[in-house]
Design an enzyme around this catalytic site. Structure first.
Site, PDB file in Angstrom:
ATOM      1  N   GLY A  74      -1.723  11.307   5.046  1.00 21.78           N
ATOM      2  CA  GLY A  74      -0.521  11.066   5.866  1.00 21.78           C
ATOM      3  C   GLY A  74       0.408  12.271   5.838  1.00 21.78           C
ATOM      4  N   ARG A  77      -7.577  12.084   7.763  1.00 23.65           N
ATOM      5  CA  ARG A  77      -8.262  11.546   6.585  1.00 23.65           C
ATOM      6  C   ARG A  77      -9.751  11.697   6.890  1.00 23.65           C
ATOM      7  NH1 ARG A  77      -3.764   7.762   6.981  1.00 23.65           N
ATOM      8  NH2 ARG A  77      -2.425   8.144   5.199  1.00 23.65           N
ATOM      9  N   ASP A 107      -3.560  11.995  -3.880  1.00 20.99           N
ATOM     10  CA  ASP A 107      -4.686  11.892  -4.822  1.00 20.99           C
ATOM     11  C   ASP A 107      -6.057  12.059  -4.162  1.00 20.99           C
ATOM     12  OD1 ASP A 107      -2.882  11.428  -6.763  1.00 20.99           O
ATOM     13  OD2 ASP A 107      -3.530   9.370  -7.226  1.00 20.99           O
ATOM     14  N   THR A 148       3.348  13.615  -0.009  1.00 17.40           N
ATOM     15  CA  THR A 148       3.301  12.219   0.449  1.00 17.40           C
ATOM     16  C   THR A 148       4.681  11.587   0.339  1.00 17.40           C
ATOM     17  OG1 THR A 148       2.474   9.984  -0.028  1.00 17.40           O
ATOM     18  CG2 THR A 148       2.453  11.523  -1.861  1.00 17.40           C
ATOM     19  N   ASP A 177       5.068   8.592  -0.321  1.00 19.94           N
ATOM     20  CA  ASP A 177       4.938   7.406  -1.181  1.00 19.94           C
ATOM     21  C   ASP A 177       5.391   7.612  -2.628  1.00 19.94           C
ATOM     22  OD1 ASP A 177       3.800   6.231   1.047  1.00 19.94           O
ATOM     23  OD2 ASP A 177       1.734   6.512   0.364  1.00 19.94           O
ATOM     24  N   ASP A 181       3.661   8.456  -5.055  1.00 22.30           N
ATOM     25  CA  ASP A 181       2.711   7.735  -5.913  1.00 22.30           C
ATOM     26  C   ASP A 181       1.724   8.659  -6.632  1.00 22.30           C
ATOM     27  OD1 ASP A 181       1.348   8.515  -3.667  1.00 22.30           O
ATOM     28  OD2 ASP A 181       0.349   6.607  -3.316  1.00 22.30           O
ATOM     29  N   ARG A 188       2.419   2.246   0.888  1.00 21.42           N
ATOM     30  CA  ARG A 188       1.046   1.787   0.568  1.00 21.42           C
ATOM     31  C   ARG A 188       1.094   0.818  -0.606  1.00 21.42           C
ATOM     32  NH1 ARG A 188      -3.570   4.175   2.496  1.00 21.42           N
ATOM     33  NH2 ARG A 188      -2.484   6.091   2.970  1.00 21.42           N
TER      34      ARG A 188
HETATM   35  O1  F6P Z   1       0.587   7.599   2.513  1.00 24.32           O
HETATM   36  C1  F6P Z   1       1.593   7.631   3.476  1.00 24.32           C
HETATM   37  C2  F6P Z   1       1.568   6.384   4.312  1.00 24.32           C
HETATM   38  O2  F6P Z   1       2.605   6.479   5.282  1.00 24.32           O
HETATM   39  C3  F6P Z   1       1.676   5.076   3.545  1.00 24.32           C
HETATM   40  O3  F6P Z   1       2.997   4.784   3.164  1.00 24.32           O
HETATM   41  C4  F6P Z   1       1.094   4.106   4.526  1.00 24.32           C
HETATM   42  O4  F6P Z   1       0.507   3.018   3.851  1.00 24.32           O
HETATM   43  C5  F6P Z   1       0.023   4.917   5.209  1.00 24.32           C
HETATM   44  O5  F6P Z   1       0.351   6.284   5.004  1.00 24.32           O
HETATM   45  C6  F6P Z   1      -0.101   4.639   6.678  1.00 24.32           C
HETATM   46  O6  F6P Z   1      -1.192   5.349   7.162  1.00 24.32           O
HETATM   47  P1  F6P Z   1      -1.512   5.576   8.707  1.00 24.32           P
HETATM   48  O7  F6P Z   1      -0.637   6.686   9.189  1.00 24.32           O
HETATM   49  O8  F6P Z   1      -2.946   5.937   8.709  1.00 24.32           O
HETATM   50  O9  F6P Z   1      -1.198   4.309   9.412  1.00 24.32           O
END
Ligand code: F6P
Length: 343
Positions: free
Chosen positions: A18, A79, A110, A132, A134, A136, A178
């Site tokens: 992300g 990804r 990660d 990120t 997050d 995390d 997440r």
């Molecule tokens: O890891 C960043 C994040 O925004 C998370 O908070 C969320 O769960 C995920 O990515 C959403 O992913 P996508 O952009 O693939 O919907």
């Protein structure tokens, strides 16, 4: 005689997973630091996909001009499922070798470091940067993008609160993260939420929230803000159940991807710049399989294996303070726990 370490001559940089505000500041720092040290730099587009498709372009100082203030990532991101396969990992290393990339900076989370590790095992020096929203990543108390994201969410929640108060409603606002509750915890504190639901802490006993809403309404409160983490989720159905049980109009707002965009805060720009420069310095110093983090007031680097093995939980003291401020149902739970412990 000890074998002389091969000097890194060419750096590749990619963003993966992300996107996060401040990634551009990190890319800019990698490019400018590396060029300043006489190295060649390549930008790899769309994360590891760029290594699969050889979407790799040389970068010059002007390519990163006018980018520090921009959200998103100028290198785009993805990804990459192929990077999880041995064939994909082999192809990625081959592309690095084809372009002479002997040092790679991976900006992501990660999952992105795991990909980087497989390249390290094939002789490419790698350094990871924590990118990120997050927060995390276990080895670091700061990740690129969190500060901007939490401020964006905070401002949005303030706005929801205005209308929620006008209508004397209950509002459930879901923030990203997440499986991690850091964004929710920070918003919960910064927005003075009545309840904060974190995946690490929530016990799924909705009745306690309902009781708390009824109780606070009796005490004359005109609004009830519940900050709900994505890892708990189900905000819309929760809103329907709460409205049915309390008779108080309840709305759910899912902030979604707006939390990932926008111009980065000063902190994200500055920390990303320091971390990006540090990644290059580490590679020049012959280091590999490192992750840059910020811990105990210092920028530091960690072994990737160790970084991936670390676990991160919600800080108990921070959580306790959040509960003490919120007056939420958990406050009572917390009091009870403290009372029980003192027996
Ligand atoms: O890891 C960043 C994040 O925004 C998370 O908070 C969320 O769960 C995920 O990515 C959403 O992913 P996508 O952009 O693939 O919907």
């Amino acid at each position: 005689m000890a074998e002389e370490k091969k000097k890194v001559t060419t750096i590749g940089v990619l963003t993966s997973g992300g996107d996060a505000p401040g990634m551009n500041a990190a890319i800019r720092a990698v490019v400018r630091r590396a060029l300043g040290k006489g190295l060649k730099v390549y930008g790899i587009y769309r994360g590891y996909d760029g290594l699969m498709e050889e979407d790799v372009k040389e970068m010059h100082a002007q390519d990163v001009s006018d980018t520090i203030q921009r959200g998103g990532t100028i290198l785009y991101t993805a990804r990459c499922a192929e990077m999880r396969t041995p064939e994909g990992q082999k192809k990625a290393a081959e592309t690095c070798r084809k372009f002479g990339i002997d040092g790679l900076v991976v900006i992501g989370g990660d999952g992105s470091y795991r990909g980087a590790q497989t390249l390290a095992h094939q002789g490419i020096n790698v350094v990871g940067l924590p990118g990120t929203i997050d927060l995390d990543i276990s080895c670091t108390e700061y990740t690129i993008g969190f500060d901007t994201s939490v401020n964006t969410a905070m401002e949005a929640i303030d706005k929801v609160r205005d209308t929620s108060t006008s209508h004397e409603r209950c509002s459930i606002i879901e923030v990203m993260g997440r499986n991690a509750g850091y964004l929710a915890l920070w918003c919960g504190i910064a927005n003075g939420a009545e309840d904060i639901l974190l995946p690490e802490k929530y016990d799924y006993d909705e009745q306690k929230i309902i009781d708390n809403i009824i109780d606070s309404r009796r005490r004359g409160k005109k609004h009830h803000i519940i900050v709900n983490a994505e890892g708990v989720g189900h905000s819309a159905s929760m809103a329907r159940r709460i409205e049915a049980a309390t008779g108080i109009e309840t709305r759910a707002t899912i902030l979604g991807h707006m939390q990932r965009g926008g111009s980065p805060t000063a902190k994200d720009r500055v920390y990303a710049t320091i971390m990006g420069s540090m990644a290059v310095d580490l590679l020049i110093a012959g280091k590999t399989e490192r992750v840059v983090g910020y811990k105990n007031g210092k920028f530091q680097d960690f072994d990737i294996d160790e970084a991936l093995a670390m676990t991160k939980g919600i800080d108990e003291y921070e959580y306790e303070i959040a509960l003490a401020m919120s007056g939420g149902y958990q406050k009572e739970t917390q009091k009870k726990v403290i009372r029980d412990e003192s027996l």
